[in-house]
Design a protein around this motif. Structure first.
Motif, PDB file in Angstrom:
ATOM      1  N   LYS A 103       0.819  -1.219   0.000  1.00  0.00           N
ATOM      2  CA  LYS A 103       0.000   0.000   0.000  1.00  0.00           C
ATOM      3  C   LYS A 103       0.851   1.268   0.000  1.00  0.00           C
ATOM      4  O   LYS A 103       0.392   2.323  -0.450  1.00  0.00           O
ATOM      5  CB  LYS A 103      -0.964  -0.005   1.186  1.00  0.00           C
ATOM      6  CG  LYS A 103      -0.324   0.199   2.546  1.00  0.00           C
ATOM      7  CD  LYS A 103      -1.391   0.215   3.623  1.00  0.00           C
ATOM      8  CE  LYS A 103      -0.792   0.484   4.994  1.00  0.00           C
ATOM      9  NZ  LYS A 103      -1.843   0.497   6.052  1.00  0.00           N
ATOM     10  N   LEU A 106       1.284   2.697  -3.582  1.00  0.00           N
ATOM     11  CA  LEU A 106       0.099   3.004  -4.374  1.00  0.00           C
ATOM     12  C   LEU A 106       0.196   4.368  -5.045  1.00  0.00           C
ATOM     13  O   LEU A 106       0.571   5.367  -4.441  1.00  0.00           O
ATOM     14  CB  LEU A 106      -1.148   2.993  -3.479  1.00  0.00           C
ATOM     15  CG  LEU A 106      -1.813   1.640  -3.254  1.00  0.00           C
ATOM     16  CD1 LEU A 106      -2.887   1.750  -2.184  1.00  0.00           C
ATOM     17  CD2 LEU A 106      -2.415   1.110  -4.563  1.00  0.00           C
ATOM     18  N   SER A 107      -0.159   4.398  -6.338  1.00  0.00           N
ATOM     19  CA  SER A 107      -0.271   5.643  -7.084  1.00  0.00           C
ATOM     20  C   SER A 107      -1.639   5.685  -7.756  1.00  0.00           C
ATOM     21  O   SER A 107      -2.363   4.685  -7.781  1.00  0.00           O
ATOM     22  CB  SER A 107       0.844   5.757  -8.127  1.00  0.00           C
ATOM     23  OG  SER A 107       0.652   4.815  -9.162  1.00  0.00           O
ATOM     24  N   MET A 108      -1.973   6.848  -8.301  1.00  0.00           N
ATOM     25  CA  MET A 108      -3.274   7.037  -8.947  1.00  0.00           C
ATOM     26  C   MET A 108      -3.063   7.576 -10.350  1.00  0.00           C
ATOM     27  O   MET A 108      -2.136   8.352 -10.595  1.00  0.00           O
ATOM     28  CB  MET A 108      -4.117   8.029  -8.137  1.00  0.00           C
ATOM     29  CG  MET A 108      -4.263   7.657  -6.679  1.00  0.00           C
ATOM     30  SD  MET A 108      -4.869   9.025  -5.654  1.00  0.00           S
ATOM     31  CE  MET A 108      -6.555   9.171  -6.253  1.00  0.00           C
ATOM     32  N   HIS A 125     -12.247   1.260  -9.517  1.00  0.00           N
ATOM     33  CA  HIS A 125     -12.052   2.623 -10.004  1.00  0.00           C
ATOM     34  C   HIS A 125     -13.129   3.543  -9.452  1.00  0.00           C
ATOM     35  O   HIS A 125     -14.150   3.102  -8.933  1.00  0.00           O
ATOM     36  CB  HIS A 125     -12.081   2.659 -11.536  1.00  0.00           C
ATOM     37  CG  HIS A 125     -13.391   2.241 -12.122  1.00  0.00           C
ATOM     38  ND1 HIS A 125     -13.742   0.907 -12.300  1.00  0.00           N
ATOM     39  CD2 HIS A 125     -14.459   2.975 -12.570  1.00  0.00           C
ATOM     40  CE1 HIS A 125     -14.942   0.834 -12.833  1.00  0.00           C
ATOM     41  NE2 HIS A 125     -15.399   2.075 -12.994  1.00  0.00           N
ATOM     42  N   TYR A 135      -5.803   2.623  -9.931  1.00  0.00           N
ATOM     43  CA  TYR A 135      -4.712   2.570  -8.960  1.00  0.00           C
ATOM     44  C   TYR A 135      -3.633   1.589  -9.420  1.00  0.00           C
ATOM     45  O   TYR A 135      -3.935   0.534  -9.975  1.00  0.00           O
ATOM     46  CB  TYR A 135      -5.263   2.154  -7.591  1.00  0.00           C
ATOM     47  CG  TYR A 135      -6.461   2.988  -7.182  1.00  0.00           C
ATOM     48  CD1 TYR A 135      -6.287   4.234  -6.584  1.00  0.00           C
ATOM     49  CD2 TYR A 135      -7.756   2.550  -7.452  1.00  0.00           C
ATOM     50  CE1 TYR A 135      -7.378   5.019  -6.237  1.00  0.00           C
ATOM     51  CE2 TYR A 135      -8.859   3.335  -7.112  1.00  0.00           C
ATOM     52  CZ  TYR A 135      -8.664   4.563  -6.513  1.00  0.00           C
ATOM     53  OH  TYR A 135      -9.749   5.350  -6.189  1.00  0.00           O
ATOM     54  N   ARG A 136      -2.388   1.962  -9.165  1.00  0.00           N
ATOM     55  CA  ARG A 136      -1.247   1.117  -9.527  1.00  0.00           C
ATOM     56  C   ARG A 136      -0.248   1.056  -8.377  1.00  0.00           C
ATOM     57  O   ARG A 136      -0.129   1.991  -7.581  1.00  0.00           O
ATOM     58  CB  ARG A 136      -0.523   1.669 -10.756  1.00  0.00           C
ATOM     59  CG  ARG A 136      -1.268   1.494 -12.060  1.00  0.00           C
ATOM     60  CD  ARG A 136      -0.422   1.986 -13.228  1.00  0.00           C
ATOM     61  NE  ARG A 136      -1.117   1.867 -14.496  1.00  0.00           N
ATOM     62  CZ  ARG A 136      -1.119   0.794 -15.248  1.00  0.00           C
ATOM     63  NH1 ARG A 136      -0.432  -0.272 -14.862  1.00  0.00           N
ATOM     64  NH2 ARG A 136      -1.775   0.759 -16.393  1.00  0.00           N
ATOM     65  N   LEU A 166      -8.775   0.740  -0.432  1.00  0.00           N
ATOM     66  CA  LEU A 166      -7.763   0.976  -1.466  1.00  0.00           C
ATOM     67  C   LEU A 166      -7.705   2.459  -1.809  1.00  0.00           C
ATOM     68  O   LEU A 166      -6.609   3.049  -1.881  1.00  0.00           O
ATOM     69  CB  LEU A 166      -8.105   0.164  -2.719  1.00  0.00           C
ATOM     70  CG  LEU A 166      -7.191   0.389  -3.927  1.00  0.00           C
ATOM     71  CD1 LEU A 166      -5.837  -0.261  -3.701  1.00  0.00           C
ATOM     72  CD2 LEU A 166      -7.846  -0.164  -5.205  1.00  0.00           C
ATOM     73  N   ARG A 167      -8.851   3.065  -2.006  1.00  0.00           N
ATOM     74  CA  ARG A 167      -8.898   4.489  -2.372  1.00  0.00           C
ATOM     75  C   ARG A 167      -8.318   5.352  -1.255  1.00  0.00           C
ATOM     76  O   ARG A 167      -7.528   6.272  -1.521  1.00  0.00           O
ATOM     77  CB  ARG A 167     -10.330   4.912  -2.668  1.00  0.00           C
ATOM     78  CG  ARG A 167     -10.471   6.374  -3.055  1.00  0.00           C
ATOM     79  CD  ARG A 167     -11.917   6.732  -3.378  1.00  0.00           C
ATOM     80  NE  ARG A 167     -12.016   8.111  -3.849  1.00  0.00           N
ATOM     81  CZ  ARG A 167     -12.106   9.172  -3.061  1.00  0.00           C
ATOM     82  NH1 ARG A 167     -12.106   9.012  -1.731  1.00  0.00           N
ATOM     83  NH2 ARG A 167     -12.194  10.391  -3.565  1.00  0.00           N
ATOM     84  N   ALA A 170      -4.588   5.023  -1.215  1.00  0.00           N
ATOM     85  CA  ALA A 170      -3.989   5.685  -2.372  1.00  0.00           C
ATOM     86  C   ALA A 170      -4.012   7.202  -2.204  1.00  0.00           C
ATOM     87  O   ALA A 170      -3.034   7.890  -2.543  1.00  0.00           O
ATOM     88  CB  ALA A 170      -4.727   5.290  -3.649  1.00  0.00           C
ATOM     89  N   ALA A 174      -0.210   8.233  -2.562  1.00  0.00           N
ATOM     90  CA  ALA A 174       0.164   8.708  -3.892  1.00  0.00           C
ATOM     91  C   ALA A 174       0.795  10.102  -3.873  1.00  0.00           C
ATOM     92  O   ALA A 174       1.831  10.317  -4.509  1.00  0.00           O
ATOM     93  CB  ALA A 174      -1.042   8.673  -4.825  1.00  0.00           C
ATOM     94  N   TYR A 224      -5.893  13.923  -6.697  1.00  0.00           N
ATOM     95  CA  TYR A 224      -5.284  14.026  -5.371  1.00  0.00           C
ATOM     96  C   TYR A 224      -6.156  14.894  -4.452  1.00  0.00           C
ATOM     97  O   TYR A 224      -6.775  15.861  -4.910  1.00  0.00           O
ATOM     98  CB  TYR A 224      -3.897  14.663  -5.455  1.00  0.00           C
ATOM     99  CG  TYR A 224      -2.790  13.783  -5.987  1.00  0.00           C
ATOM    100  CD1 TYR A 224      -3.051  12.527  -6.522  1.00  0.00           C
ATOM    101  CD2 TYR A 224      -1.471  14.221  -5.952  1.00  0.00           C
ATOM    102  CE1 TYR A 224      -2.029  11.734  -7.006  1.00  0.00           C
ATOM    103  CE2 TYR A 224      -0.436  13.429  -6.434  1.00  0.00           C
ATOM    104  CZ  TYR A 224      -0.715  12.188  -6.969  1.00  0.00           C
ATOM    105  OH  TYR A 224       0.294  11.400  -7.447  1.00  0.00           O
TER     106      TYR A 224
END
Length: 350
Positions: A103, A106-108, A125, A135-136, A166-167, A170, A174, A224
């Motif tokens: 985690k 995590l990037s967006m 998503h 998310y990556r 997850l969101r 991120a 991120a 962001y």
């Protein structure tokens, strides 16, 4: 030779070329689905590794149709495979299965929801107008870019986490690992052409570029937390967002000097002539209302403005009628009842 026969012959030639170079590899033909594009690929991986390099069969076939012999094409793509192996990210499979470790990577990014509708069915998503925030995990950086893994619904199930978690993770991580950058266009252009671009005072800058330090999938910064507010402060108020590509967005001050339609025509022309399909975001222009903190399609913003003007005009007419009624009543109280009745009829018709 048709496409299917070429694909078989090319795979055999590529395997033979890599064998001559001493590579112990396995080749698999498959369909690769990526954001904004899908293509026929040959995946090459070392027999003792789970990391592979994808080679586009369609690009190889295009070279063949242009007259390049298959052995020469195989040599070229064998070079690409070797380079891919050298620059492939180092993946710790044990940490990859541990969400608590992952985690923090995590990037967006934002992509077109329409172009990627089928792939998004298997990817967690969030919608952002006609875009989707995905998310990556950023694994490693190489000279050719970032090694990343797209987070899928299958991965969520393996980790045992929700899309909401997850969101949230991120949104926290991120901006830390890939912070946003907002720079004036004149500053950016000066770096590309030193001494050729005249200096522009910050307060006179009309257009800004927003991305991340490595300029890869930098358009995701618009998702962001607090990005819009920070940008509005830098821009001095409302602004338009132009989807330059999946790697960056342009921010243009909404000062009445250019319309949303003019900006959208510009975006469409640039996408059609200068941006590779795989790098395109959308053809639409967006707007941020700094007073009401609303990000939306520019068309929606203009519609809200028109509706607000209609309401303001209505209120103005009603106000004028009431003032006139009061003036008449002062001069002749007997006419007040008639004026009230006429005013109510007019209000009812609005």
């Amino acid at each position: 030779m048709d496409y299917e026969r070429f694909k078989e012959g090319f795979q055999d030639a590529l395997k033979a070329e890599l064998a001559v170079r001493g590579a112990d590899v396995e080749l698999t033909a498959r369909r690769v689905d990526k954001m904004n594009e899908s293509y026929d690929a040959i995946t090459v991986r070392h027999t003792d590794s789970s990391i592979g390099v994808n080679i586009s069969v369609e690009k190889a076939f295009a070279a063949y149709e242009n007259g390049t012999p298959i052995p020469e094409i195989a040599e070229h793509f064998a070079d690409a495979v070797e380079k891919g192996f050298r620059e492939s990210p180092q993946v710790d499979l044990e940490s990859l299965s541990d969400y608590e470790q992952m985690k923090n990577k995590l990037s967006m990014e934002v992509v077109s929801a329409e172009k990627n509708a089928e792939l998004l069915e298997s990817v967690p998503h969030e919608r952002m107008e006609d875009m989707a925030v995905v998310y990556r995990f950023v694994l490693d950086q190489t000279d050719s870019g970032n090694g990343t893994i797209l987070v899928t619904n299958q991965l969520l199930d393996q980790y045992g986490i929700t899309k909401e978690q997850l969101r949230a993770d991120a949104m926290e991580n991120a901006p830390e690992i890939r912070p946003s950058e907002i720079r004036g266009m004149s500053e950016v252009m000066s770096e590309l052409a030193p001494g050729m671009i005249p200096e522009v005072a910050p307060e006179d800058e009309q257009m800004f570029v927003a991305t991340v330090p490595d300029k890869i999938h930098g358009a995701g910064v618009i998702a962001y937390p607090n990005f819009m507010e920070d940008a509005a402060e830098k821009m001095g108020g409302d602004f338009f967002v132009l989807p330059s590509s999946i790697h960056e967005v342009l921010l243009v001050k909404d000062n009445g000097q250019i319309t949303a339609k003019e900006l959208e025509n510009m975006v469409k022309e640039v996408n059609a002539t200068q941006v590779e399909p795989a790098d395109q975001l959308t053809d639409h222009v967006y707007h941020y209302d700094s007073q009401n903190h609303i990000f939306e399609l520019a068309d929606k913003y203009e519609e809200r403005q028109r509706e607000a003007e209609v309401v303001a005009d209505k209120d103005s007419v009603l106000g004028d009628l009431k003032e006139k009624k009061q003036e008449i009543a002062k001069k002749d109280p007997s006419k007040d009842a008639v004026t009230k009745a006429e005013t109510k009829k007019y209000e009812a018709s609005l």
